[in-house]
Design a protein around this motif. Structure first.
Motif, PDB file in Angstrom:
ATOM      1  N   LYS A  13       0.830  -1.199   0.000  1.00  0.00           N
ATOM      2  CA  LYS A  13       0.000   0.000   0.000  1.00  0.00           C
ATOM      3  C   LYS A  13       0.865   1.250   0.000  1.00  0.00           C
ATOM      4  O   LYS A  13       0.583   2.214  -0.712  1.00  0.00           O
ATOM      5  CB  LYS A  13      -0.921  -0.007   1.212  1.00  0.00           C
ATOM      6  N   ARG A  14       1.940   1.237   0.791  1.00  0.00           N
ATOM      7  CA  ARG A  14       2.820   2.398   0.856  1.00  0.00           C
ATOM      8  C   ARG A  14       3.507   2.641  -0.490  1.00  0.00           C
ATOM      9  O   ARG A  14       3.580   3.766  -0.958  1.00  0.00           O
ATOM     10  CB  ARG A  14       3.867   2.206   1.956  1.00  0.00           C
ATOM     11  N   GLU A  15       3.990   1.583  -1.130  1.00  0.00           N
ATOM     12  CA  GLU A  15       4.615   1.717  -2.446  1.00  0.00           C
ATOM     13  C   GLU A  15       3.610   2.233  -3.470  1.00  0.00           C
ATOM     14  O   GLU A  15       3.931   3.084  -4.293  1.00  0.00           O
ATOM     15  CB  GLU A  15       5.183   0.379  -2.905  1.00  0.00           C
ATOM     16  N   LYS A  16       2.396   1.717  -3.406  1.00  0.00           N
ATOM     17  CA  LYS A  16       1.354   2.141  -4.342  1.00  0.00           C
ATOM     18  C   LYS A  16       1.046   3.626  -4.148  1.00  0.00           C
ATOM     19  O   LYS A  16       0.918   4.369  -5.110  1.00  0.00           O
ATOM     20  CB  LYS A  16       0.104   1.299  -4.122  1.00  0.00           C
ATOM     21  N   ASN A  17       0.965   4.063  -2.894  1.00  0.00           N
ATOM     22  CA  ASN A  17       0.706   5.475  -2.602  1.00  0.00           C
ATOM     23  C   ASN A  17       1.853   6.357  -3.083  1.00  0.00           C
ATOM     24  O   ASN A  17       1.627   7.432  -3.628  1.00  0.00           O
ATOM     25  CB  ASN A  17       0.474   5.690  -1.105  1.00  0.00           C
ATOM     26  N   GLU A  18       3.090   5.903  -2.881  1.00  0.00           N
ATOM     27  CA  GLU A  18       4.243   6.681  -3.330  1.00  0.00           C
ATOM     28  C   GLU A  18       4.251   6.817  -4.846  1.00  0.00           C
ATOM     29  O   GLU A  18       4.548   7.874  -5.381  1.00  0.00           O
ATOM     30  CB  GLU A  18       5.534   6.030  -2.845  1.00  0.00           C
ATOM     31  N   MET A  19       3.895   5.727  -5.545  1.00  0.00           N
ATOM     32  CA  MET A  19       3.862   5.772  -6.999  1.00  0.00           C
ATOM     33  C   MET A  19       2.760   6.707  -7.487  1.00  0.00           C
ATOM     34  O   MET A  19       2.969   7.498  -8.400  1.00  0.00           O
ATOM     35  CB  MET A  19       3.649   4.367  -7.571  1.00  0.00           C
ATOM     36  N   SER A  20       1.592   6.643  -6.864  1.00  0.00           N
ATOM     37  CA  SER A  20       0.497   7.509  -7.303  1.00  0.00           C
ATOM     38  C   SER A  20       0.807   8.966  -6.980  1.00  0.00           C
ATOM     39  O   SER A  20       0.462   9.859  -7.756  1.00  0.00           O
ATOM     40  CB  SER A  20      -0.825   7.083  -6.673  1.00  0.00           C
ATOM     41  N   ASN A  21       1.475   9.227  -5.859  1.00  0.00           N
ATOM     42  CA  ASN A  21       1.873  10.596  -5.529  1.00  0.00           C
ATOM     43  C   ASN A  21       2.880  11.126  -6.539  1.00  0.00           C
ATOM     44  O   ASN A  21       2.808  12.282  -6.950  1.00  0.00           O
ATOM     45  CB  ASN A  21       2.454  10.669  -4.120  1.00  0.00           C
ATOM     46  N   ALA A  22       3.818  10.278  -6.961  1.00  0.00           N
ATOM     47  CA  ALA A  22       4.804  10.689  -7.953  1.00  0.00           C
ATOM     48  C   ALA A  22       4.118  10.996  -9.286  1.00  0.00           C
ATOM     49  O   ALA A  22       4.439  11.990  -9.942  1.00  0.00           O
ATOM     50  CB  ALA A  22       5.855   9.605  -8.141  1.00  0.00           C
ATOM     51  N   LEU A  23       3.166  10.163  -9.665  1.00  0.00           N
ATOM     52  CA  LEU A  23       2.428  10.409 -10.904  1.00  0.00           C
ATOM     53  C   LEU A  23       1.618  11.695 -10.810  1.00  0.00           C
ATOM     54  O   LEU A  23       1.543  12.462 -11.761  1.00  0.00           O
ATOM     55  CB  LEU A  23       1.511   9.227 -11.218  1.00  0.00           C
ATOM     56  N   LEU A  24       1.027  11.916  -9.662  1.00  0.00           N
ATOM     57  CA  LEU A  24       0.239  13.128  -9.452  1.00  0.00           C
ATOM     58  C   LEU A  24       1.121  14.366  -9.555  1.00  0.00           C
ATOM     59  O   LEU A  24       0.735  15.355 -10.172  1.00  0.00           O
ATOM     60  CB  LEU A  24      -0.445  13.065  -8.083  1.00  0.00           C
ATOM     61  N   LYS A  25       2.314  14.308  -8.977  1.00  0.00           N
ATOM     62  CA  LYS A  25       3.239  15.441  -9.070  1.00  0.00           C
ATOM     63  C   LYS A  25       3.618  15.708 -10.515  1.00  0.00           C
ATOM     64  O   LYS A  25       3.698  16.848 -10.946  1.00  0.00           O
ATOM     65  CB  LYS A  25       4.486  15.172  -8.231  1.00  0.00           C
ATOM     66  N   ASN A  26       3.860  14.640 -11.276  1.00  0.00           N
ATOM     67  CA  ASN A  26       4.203  14.798 -12.685  1.00  0.00           C
ATOM     68  C   ASN A  26       3.050  15.420 -13.459  1.00  0.00           C
ATOM     69  O   ASN A  26       3.250  16.264 -14.323  1.00  0.00           O
ATOM     70  CB  ASN A  26       4.593  13.460 -13.306  1.00  0.00           C
ATOM     71  N   LYS A  27       1.833  15.012 -13.156  1.00  0.00           N
ATOM     72  CA  LYS A  27       0.680  15.590 -13.837  1.00  0.00           C
ATOM     73  C   LYS A  27       0.532  17.061 -13.508  1.00  0.00           C
ATOM     74  O   LYS A  27       0.230  17.866 -14.359  1.00  0.00           O
ATOM     75  CB  LYS A  27      -0.595  14.828 -13.445  1.00  0.00           C
ATOM     76  N   ARG A  28       0.764  17.409 -12.268  1.00  0.00           N
ATOM     77  CA  ARG A  28       0.659  18.809 -11.866  1.00  0.00           C
ATOM     78  C   ARG A  28       1.698  19.650 -12.592  1.00  0.00           C
ATOM     79  O   ARG A  28       1.412  20.762 -13.013  1.00  0.00           O
ATOM     80  CB  ARG A  28       0.855  18.947 -10.356  1.00  0.00           C
ATOM     81  N   ARG A  29       2.881  19.112 -12.742  1.00  0.00           N
ATOM     82  CA  ARG A  29       3.932  19.848 -13.436  1.00  0.00           C
ATOM     83  C   ARG A  29       3.569  20.073 -14.899  1.00  0.00           C
ATOM     84  O   ARG A  29       3.764  21.158 -15.432  1.00  0.00           O
ATOM     85  CB  ARG A  29       5.261  19.096 -13.348  1.00  0.00           C
ATOM     86  N   THR A  30       3.008  19.065 -15.540  1.00  0.00           N
ATOM     87  CA  THR A  30       2.667  19.219 -16.953  1.00  0.00           C
ATOM     88  C   THR A  30       1.489  20.176 -17.121  1.00  0.00           C
ATOM     89  O   THR A  30       1.444  20.938 -18.060  1.00  0.00           O
ATOM     90  CB  THR A  30       2.336  17.867 -17.610  1.00  0.00           C
ATOM     91  N   ILE A  31       0.559  20.152 -16.179  1.00  0.00           N
ATOM     92  CA  ILE A  31      -0.571  21.065 -16.258  1.00  0.00           C
ATOM     93  C   ILE A  31      -0.109  22.495 -16.072  1.00  0.00           C
ATOM     94  O   ILE A  31      -0.554  23.392 -16.779  1.00  0.00           O
ATOM     95  CB  ILE A  31      -1.641  20.690 -15.202  1.00  0.00           C
ATOM     96  N   LYS A  32       0.810  22.737 -15.160  1.00  0.00           N
ATOM     97  CA  LYS A  32       1.299  24.088 -14.931  1.00  0.00           C
ATOM     98  C   LYS A  32       2.062  24.628 -16.120  1.00  0.00           C
ATOM     99  O   LYS A  32       2.028  25.811 -16.391  1.00  0.00           O
ATOM    100  CB  LYS A  32       2.190  24.118 -13.689  1.00  0.00           C
TER     101      LYS A  32
END
Length: 64
Positions: free
Chosen positions: A43-62
Motif C-alpha cells: 500500500k505504501r509503495e502504491k501510494n508513493e507511486m500515485s503521488n509521484a504520478l500526481l506530481k508529474n501531472k501537476r507539473r505538466t498542467i502548470k
C-alpha cells in the motif's frame, strides 16, 4: 525492511513490534502478521507511486 522481511526469519514479537510502530493490528499468528506487513508495504509503495504520478501531472498542467 521489506527486503529483510522476505529473506530472513523473524520472531513473532519482532513482527508485533513492527506492527505497533506502524499502527497496524498486532493480533494473529506469524503468517497473518507477515501478510499484514506485506500489505502495508504494498500500500505504501502504491501510494508513493500515485503521488509521484500526481506530481508529474501537476507539473505538466502548470507548463501548459
Amino acid at each position: 525492511m521489506k527486503e529483510k522481511l522476505e529473506h530472513q526469519h523473524w520472531l513473532k514479537f519482532e513482527l508485533i513490534e513492527f506492527c505497533k510502530k506502524n499502527e497496524l493490528c498486532t493480533q494473529g499468528n506469524k503468517i497473518q502478521l507477515n501478510e499484514r506487513i506485506e500489505a502495508f508495504f504494498y500500500k505504501r509503495e502504491k501510494n508513493e507511486m500515485s503521488n509521484a504520478l500526481l506530481k508529474n501531472k501537476r507539473r505538466t498542467i502548470k507548463k501548459i
